[in-house]
Design an enzyme around this catalytic site. Structure first.
Site, mmCIF file in Angstrom:
data_model
loop_
_atom_site.group_PDB
_atom_site.id
_atom_site.type_symbol
_atom_site.label_atom_id
_atom_site.label_comp_id
_atom_site.label_asym_id
_atom_site.label_seq_id
_atom_site.Cartn_x
_atom_site.Cartn_y
_atom_site.Cartn_z
ATOM 1 N N TYR A 40 16.502 -13.601 -9.652
ATOM 2 C CA TYR A 40 15.633 -14.742 -9.382
ATOM 3 C C TYR A 40 14.905 -14.556 -8.049
ATOM 4 O O TYR A 40 13.683 -14.701 -7.963
ATOM 5 C CB TYR A 40 16.461 -16.024 -9.365
ATOM 6 C CG TYR A 40 15.654 -17.283 -9.107
ATOM 7 C CD1 TYR A 40 14.914 -17.863 -10.127
ATOM 8 C CD2 TYR A 40 15.643 -17.889 -7.853
ATOM 9 C CE1 TYR A 40 14.171 -19.010 -9.910
ATOM 10 C CE2 TYR A 40 14.903 -19.035 -7.616
ATOM 11 C CZ TYR A 40 14.179 -19.601 -8.652
ATOM 12 O OH TYR A 40 13.441 -20.729 -8.421
ATOM 13 N N ILE B 133 14.804 -29.222 -4.677
ATOM 14 C CA ILE B 133 14.043 -30.381 -5.136
ATOM 15 C C ILE B 133 14.893 -31.132 -6.155
ATOM 16 O O ILE B 133 15.391 -30.539 -7.120
ATOM 17 C CB ILE B 133 12.709 -29.954 -5.787
ATOM 18 C CG1 ILE B 133 11.868 -29.144 -4.788
ATOM 19 C CG2 ILE B 133 11.938 -31.171 -6.269
ATOM 20 C CD1 ILE B 133 11.444 -29.886 -3.539
ATOM 21 N N LEU B 134 15.044 -32.424 -5.967
ATOM 22 C CA LEU B 134 15.906 -33.221 -6.839
ATOM 23 C C LEU B 134 15.177 -33.607 -8.129
ATOM 24 O O LEU B 134 14.842 -34.766 -8.359
ATOM 25 C CB LEU B 134 16.408 -34.460 -6.103
ATOM 26 C CG LEU B 134 17.378 -34.186 -4.944
ATOM 27 C CD1 LEU B 134 17.895 -35.498 -4.369
ATOM 28 C CD2 LEU B 134 18.542 -33.316 -5.396
ATOM 29 N N THR B 135 14.956 -32.609 -8.955
ATOM 30 C CA THR B 135 14.468 -32.860 -10.313
ATOM 31 C C THR B 135 15.630 -33.431 -11.128
ATOM 32 O O THR B 135 16.794 -33.343 -10.707
ATOM 33 C CB THR B 135 13.992 -31.559 -10.956
ATOM 34 O OG1 THR B 135 15.106 -30.651 -11.036
ATOM 35 C CG2 THR B 135 12.878 -30.914 -10.130
ATOM 36 N N ASN C 263 3.906 -22.334 -13.498
ATOM 37 C CA ASN C 263 5.068 -23.036 -12.969
ATOM 38 C C ASN C 263 6.387 -22.659 -13.633
ATOM 39 O O ASN C 263 7.449 -22.920 -13.080
ATOM 40 C CB ASN C 263 4.833 -24.549 -13.113
ATOM 41 C CG ASN C 263 6.053 -25.365 -12.758
ATOM 42 O OD1 ASN C 263 6.551 -25.308 -11.636
ATOM 43 N ND2 ASN C 263 6.562 -26.119 -13.715
ATOM 44 N N ILE D 177 9.103 -30.520 -11.875
ATOM 45 C CA ILE D 177 7.936 -30.292 -11.020
ATOM 46 C C ILE D 177 6.659 -30.194 -11.852
ATOM 47 O O ILE D 177 5.610 -30.729 -11.473
ATOM 48 C CB ILE D 177 8.146 -29.017 -10.182
ATOM 49 C CG1 ILE D 177 9.219 -29.262 -9.113
ATOM 50 C CG2 ILE D 177 6.840 -28.562 -9.545
ATOM 51 C CD1 ILE D 177 9.661 -28.013 -8.383
ATOM 52 N N ASP E 220 4.513 -25.955 -22.703
ATOM 53 C CA ASP E 220 5.958 -25.908 -22.516
ATOM 54 C C ASP E 220 6.644 -25.372 -23.764
ATOM 55 O O ASP E 220 6.140 -25.529 -24.884
ATOM 56 C CB ASP E 220 6.490 -27.313 -22.192
ATOM 57 C CG ASP E 220 7.793 -27.257 -21.396
ATOM 58 O OD1 ASP E 220 7.762 -27.635 -20.204
ATOM 59 O OD2 ASP E 220 8.820 -26.842 -21.941
ATOM 60 N N LYS F 157 10.863 -14.002 -7.540
ATOM 61 C CA LYS F 157 10.088 -14.992 -6.785
ATOM 62 C C LYS F 157 9.417 -14.359 -5.570
ATOM 63 O O LYS F 157 8.311 -14.762 -5.181
ATOM 64 C CB LYS F 157 10.979 -16.159 -6.375
ATOM 65 C CG LYS F 157 11.391 -17.042 -7.554
ATOM 66 C CD LYS F 157 10.192 -17.626 -8.281
ATOM 67 C CE LYS F 157 10.585 -18.615 -9.357
ATOM 68 N NZ LYS F 157 9.419 -19.225 -10.026
ATOM 69 N N SER G 204 9.492 -19.567 -4.673
ATOM 70 C CA SER G 204 10.750 -20.220 -4.312
ATOM 71 C C SER G 204 11.158 -19.733 -2.931
ATOM 72 O O SER G 204 10.819 -18.604 -2.534
ATOM 73 C CB SER G 204 11.853 -19.880 -5.314
ATOM 74 O OG SER G 204 13.119 -20.313 -4.848
#
Length: 270
Positions: A158, A191-193, A90, A18, A37, A162, A145
């Site tokens: 998690y 989400i298909l990362t 992010n 993303i 990153d 979130k 999320s």
């Protein structure tokens, strides 16, 4: 159309998934982009690709669990481009082996996820806001999320962190709105990362599809486009909100998919 022209954006976790989509789309819409990153080589590769394509981009190391690197990433952005007007917080993660139910979760993992998923949002905003105030405003965007809205058998830390991102987004929006600083969040569903495609088996994807309102799963660009919208002046009267981008997965009564199947079976027997 240059929807974010003259804006300077710092994207954390921008080397893949993303974050990569958001960084790429922001650059193509006119922003000067810094990709931050832990995978610094990946971040450099993204920045170099964007520069070769004629856009303005740079890379910097960031460890979301290390406050000093978060501050350094903000300062790098300001030194490189003179200001920061868009911050996309992010970075986030979990461990399916350690982030379990309340009784069995690894407490060190809980602390790690609080730092990575929630405190990093606080720190990124803390360091960026003074520069946005000097610039006359800005837009902070946080990745939340749907786990912050719906519970699960595992990923307790998690989900809790979130949910914290959702509420912190409101606090930032309230406290700094008069400085023309907006703060919104995005809560993705599945989400298909590349990482999701590599780690989620097809039977699990089929289960998710069963409960989607739409007949397909999300892609990284579905979130990236929302980031551009929230970074742009198109959303200038929007703050404190969390966009739920999840294909209608959480929209309906949870029994509806099984109910529809039962009705279809009864009709077939009639």
């Amino acid at each position: 159309m240059k929807r974010v022209e003259n804006k300077v954006a710092l994207v954390t976790g921008g080397a893949s998934g993303i974050g990569l989509s958001a960084a790429t789309l922001l650059a193509k819409e006119g922003a000067k982009v810094v990709i931050a990153d832990y995978n610094i080589e990946g971040a450099k590769e993204v920045a170099e690709t964007l520069v070769k394509e004629g856009y303005e981009a740079s890379a910097v190391f960031l460890d979301a669990g290390d406050a000093k690197t978060i501050e350094a990433a903000v300062e790098f952005t300001v030194e490189k481009y003179g200001t920061i007007t868009v911050l996309y917080n992010n970075v986030g993660g979990t461990s399916l082996r350690k982030d379990l139910d309340v009784v069995n979760m690894d407490l060190d993992e809980f602390d790690r996820l609080v730092n990575m998923n929630l405190k990093s949002v606080l720190l990124g905003s803390r360091y960026a806001i003074p520069h946005m105030q000097k610039a006359g405003g800005g837009s902070i965007i946080n990745t939340a999320s749907m786990a912050g809205f719906a519970s699960d058998q595992i990923r307790t830390a998690y989900g809790a962190t979130k949910a914290g991102v959702v509420n912190m987004t409101k606090y930032i929006a309230t406290q700094y709105g008069k400085d023309n600083i907006r703060c919104n969040a995005i809560a993705p569903g599945l989400i298909l990362t590349p990482a999701a495609k590599a780690n989620i088996p097809q039977p699990m994807l089929d289960i998710f599809m069963k409960f989607n309102a739409l007949p397909y799963h999300g892609e990284a660009d579905d979130i990236g486009h929302a980031v551009v919208f929230l970074a742009s002046d198109e959303s200038k009267f929007m703050t404190g909100q969390t966009l739920q981008i999840e294909g209608g997965h959480y929209l309906a009564n949870p029994t509806i998919a099984d109910t529809n199947n039962w009705v279809a079976e009864q009709q077939a027997k009639a």
